[in-house]
Design an enzyme around this catalytic site. Structure first.
Site, PDB file in Angstrom:
ATOM      1  N   LYS A  47       0.816  -1.201   0.000  1.00 53.50           N
ATOM      2  CA  LYS A  47       0.000   0.000   0.000  1.00 53.50           C
ATOM      3  C   LYS A  47       0.855   1.259   0.000  1.00 53.50           C
ATOM      4  O   LYS A  47       0.409   2.336  -0.392  1.00 53.50           O
ATOM      5  CB  LYS A  47      -0.870   0.031   1.283  1.00 53.50           C
ATOM      6  CG  LYS A  47      -1.743  -1.161   1.480  1.00 53.50           C
ATOM      7  CD  LYS A  47      -2.347  -1.125   2.894  1.00 53.50           C
ATOM      8  CE  LYS A  47      -3.012  -2.448   3.217  1.00 53.50           C
ATOM      9  NZ  LYS A  47      -3.372  -2.525   4.642  1.00 53.50           N
ATOM     10  N   GLY A  48       2.068   1.118   0.517  1.00 52.69           N
ATOM     11  CA  GLY A  48       2.907   2.288   0.824  1.00 52.69           C
ATOM     12  C   GLY A  48       3.140   3.245  -0.336  1.00 52.69           C
ATOM     13  O   GLY A  48       3.230   4.454  -0.138  1.00 52.69           O
ATOM     14  N   GLU A 103       7.923   2.251  -6.052  1.00 51.81           N
ATOM     15  CA  GLU A 103       8.038   1.690  -4.700  1.00 51.81           C
ATOM     16  C   GLU A 103       8.187   2.812  -3.679  1.00 51.81           C
ATOM     17  O   GLU A 103       8.720   3.880  -3.986  1.00 51.81           O
ATOM     18  CB  GLU A 103       9.271   0.785  -4.622  1.00 51.81           C
ATOM     19  CG  GLU A 103       8.966  -0.698  -4.609  1.00 51.81           C
ATOM     20  CD  GLU A 103       8.366  -1.188  -3.284  1.00 51.81           C
ATOM     21  OE1 GLU A 103       7.669  -0.429  -2.580  1.00 51.81           O
ATOM     22  OE2 GLU A 103       8.592  -2.364  -2.965  1.00 51.81           O
ATOM     23  N   ASP A 104       7.730   2.563  -2.459  1.00 56.68           N
ATOM     24  CA  ASP A 104       7.917   3.543  -1.396  1.00 56.68           C
ATOM     25  C   ASP A 104       9.364   3.541  -0.904  1.00 56.68           C
ATOM     26  O   ASP A 104      10.005   4.579  -0.834  1.00 56.68           O
ATOM     27  CB  ASP A 104       6.929   3.309  -0.231  1.00 56.68           C
ATOM     28  CG  ASP A 104       6.923   1.865   0.291  1.00 56.68           C
ATOM     29  OD1 ASP A 104       7.684   1.007  -0.220  1.00 56.68           O
ATOM     30  OD2 ASP A 104       6.143   1.586   1.217  1.00 56.68           O
ATOM     31  N   ASP A 107      14.695  -1.478   0.935  1.00 54.42           N
ATOM     32  CA  ASP A 107      15.457  -1.765   2.148  1.00 54.42           C
ATOM     33  C   ASP A 107      16.513  -2.813   1.789  1.00 54.42           C
ATOM     34  O   ASP A 107      17.560  -2.482   1.253  1.00 54.42           O
ATOM     35  CB  ASP A 107      14.455  -2.238   3.206  1.00 54.42           C
ATOM     36  CG  ASP A 107      15.052  -2.436   4.582  1.00 54.42           C
ATOM     37  OD1 ASP A 107      16.056  -1.796   4.896  1.00 54.42           O
ATOM     38  OD2 ASP A 107      14.498  -3.244   5.354  1.00 54.42           O
ATOM     39  N   LYS A 135      17.536   2.761   1.519  1.00 56.83           N
ATOM     40  CA  LYS A 135      18.463   2.674   2.657  1.00 56.83           C
ATOM     41  C   LYS A 135      19.663   1.874   2.168  1.00 56.83           C
ATOM     42  O   LYS A 135      19.703   0.658   2.310  1.00 56.83           O
ATOM     43  CB  LYS A 135      17.803   1.904   3.808  1.00 56.83           C
ATOM     44  CG  LYS A 135      16.682   2.610   4.521  1.00 56.83           C
ATOM     45  CD  LYS A 135      16.294   1.791   5.749  1.00 56.83           C
ATOM     46  CE  LYS A 135      14.830   1.874   6.045  1.00 56.83           C
ATOM     47  NZ  LYS A 135      14.393   0.898   7.063  1.00 56.83           N
ATOM     48  N   PHE A 156      13.989   3.138  10.944  1.00 58.67           N
ATOM     49  CA  PHE A 156      12.674   2.723  10.476  1.00 58.67           C
ATOM     50  C   PHE A 156      11.853   3.981  10.191  1.00 58.67           C
ATOM     51  O   PHE A 156      11.622   4.805  11.071  1.00 58.67           O
ATOM     52  CB  PHE A 156      11.962   1.819  11.486  1.00 58.67           C
ATOM     53  CG  PHE A 156      10.772   1.158  10.852  1.00 58.67           C
ATOM     54  CD1 PHE A 156      10.939   0.063  10.016  1.00 58.67           C
ATOM     55  CD2 PHE A 156       9.495   1.664  11.044  1.00 58.67           C
ATOM     56  CE1 PHE A 156       9.853  -0.528   9.381  1.00 58.67           C
ATOM     57  CE2 PHE A 156       8.404   1.073  10.422  1.00 58.67           C
ATOM     58  CZ  PHE A 156       8.581  -0.017   9.586  1.00 58.67           C
ATOM     59  N   ASP A 163       4.276   2.935   6.804  1.00 63.24           N
ATOM     60  CA  ASP A 163       3.531   2.680   8.029  1.00 63.24           C
ATOM     61  C   ASP A 163       4.374   2.011   9.103  1.00 63.24           C
ATOM     62  O   ASP A 163       5.396   1.387   8.843  1.00 63.24           O
ATOM     63  CB  ASP A 163       2.350   1.752   7.738  1.00 63.24           C
ATOM     64  CG  ASP A 163       2.812   0.330   7.433  1.00 63.24           C
ATOM     65  OD1 ASP A 163       3.589   0.164   6.469  1.00 63.24           O
ATOM     66  OD2 ASP A 163       2.444  -0.605   8.167  1.00 63.24           O
ATOM     67  N   ARG A 169       0.688   6.480   7.840  1.00 66.80           N
ATOM     68  CA  ARG A 169       0.826   6.666   6.398  1.00 66.80           C
ATOM     69  C   ARG A 169       0.417   8.095   6.009  1.00 66.80           C
ATOM     70  O   ARG A 169       0.842   8.614   4.982  1.00 66.80           O
ATOM     71  CB  ARG A 169      -0.070   5.678   5.635  1.00 66.80           C
ATOM     72  CG  ARG A 169       0.309   4.218   5.815  1.00 66.80           C
ATOM     73  CD  ARG A 169      -0.460   3.364   4.818  1.00 66.80           C
ATOM     74  NE  ARG A 169      -0.477   1.942   5.151  1.00 66.80           N
ATOM     75  CZ  ARG A 169       0.468   1.065   4.803  1.00 66.80           C
ATOM     76  NH1 ARG A 169       1.527   1.462   4.132  1.00 66.80           N
ATOM     77  NH2 ARG A 169       0.352  -0.199   5.134  1.00 66.80           N
TER      78      ARG A 169
END
Ligand code: IMP
Ligand code: MG
Length: 194
Positions: A47-48, A103-104, A107, A135, A156, A163, A169
């Site tokens: 969802k991000g 993409e949000d 990682d 990151k 984080f 989220d 969000r």
């Protein structure tokens, strides 16, 4: 009137709202140049990425369409295993199309690696990635990320689509999760719900 947020989970701001808006505008301009006269299909990863994608798409000045995928990565609370399950697939075939995955955050890169392999097997004309955040210090697999918004430290992150246990969000900026401050390690929630 500034919004008053008293939530103690919201830590240091990593990317201000103004900087997000400015960078999204730049990315939209870059994408518009690169995809002129092509058949651009944006694929948002739920969802991000929805929040970033909605802003980004309005800064793109060439014809484009949008579709969504939802995936869940198996793994511990902190590490994605690279084993990904598709919860919602695309509505349309992508063969011959110019696909841009939105993409949000990247990682470890394992989720994106899976997505690129899965979508690549469907024979798009091209397949590229636009990630709002990365990151770099957490990366486990090297991936060609064509467009990147911001590099952030190993914290984080919450806000602007990201989220913590489905909350935050809606923040208009990206902040570090306060619980994570000072530990030097990411302390995210279960990964199942993206
Ligand atoms: P990867 O497979 O390790 O690259 O994980 C990517 C996904 O994990 C992202 O699309 C996010 O949904 C989630 N994720 C990774 N880091 C963060 C973070 O700092 N905040 C919120 N979600 C994160
Ligand atoms: Mg998430």
């Amino acid at each position: 009137m500034p919004r008053v947020l008293r939530d103690t989970d919201i830590g240091e701001i990593l990317v201000q709202a103004d900087d997000l808006q400015h960078r999204v505008r730049e990315l939209g301009a870059q994408i518009s140049t690169d995809y002129a006269d092509r058949d651009l299909l944006l694929i948002g990863v739920l969802k991000g990425a929805v929040f970033f994608l909605a802003d980004l798409m309005r800064e793109i000045e060439v014809p484009c369409e949008v579709d969504f995928m939802a995936v869940a990565s198996y793994g511990s609370a902190t590490e994605s295993s690279g084993v990904v399950r598709i919860l919602k697939d695309l509505d349309t075939p992508i063969e011959g199309r110019d696909v841009l995955i939105v993409e949000d955050i990247v990682d470890s890169g394992l989720t994106l690696q899976y997505l690129m392999r899965n979508l690549g097997a469907r024979n798009p004309a091209s397949l590229e990635v636009c990630a709002l955040l990365t990151k770099p210090s957490r990366r486990k697999v090297e991936l060609p990320i064509r467009f990147t918004g911001f590099e952030i430290p190993d914290r984080f992150a919450i806000g602007y689509g990201l989220d913590h246990a489905e909350r935050y969000r809606n923040l208009p900026y990206v902040a570090a999760l306060a619980l994570d401050e000072g530990t030097g390690t990411a302390d995210p929630p279960a990964r199942e719900s993206r």
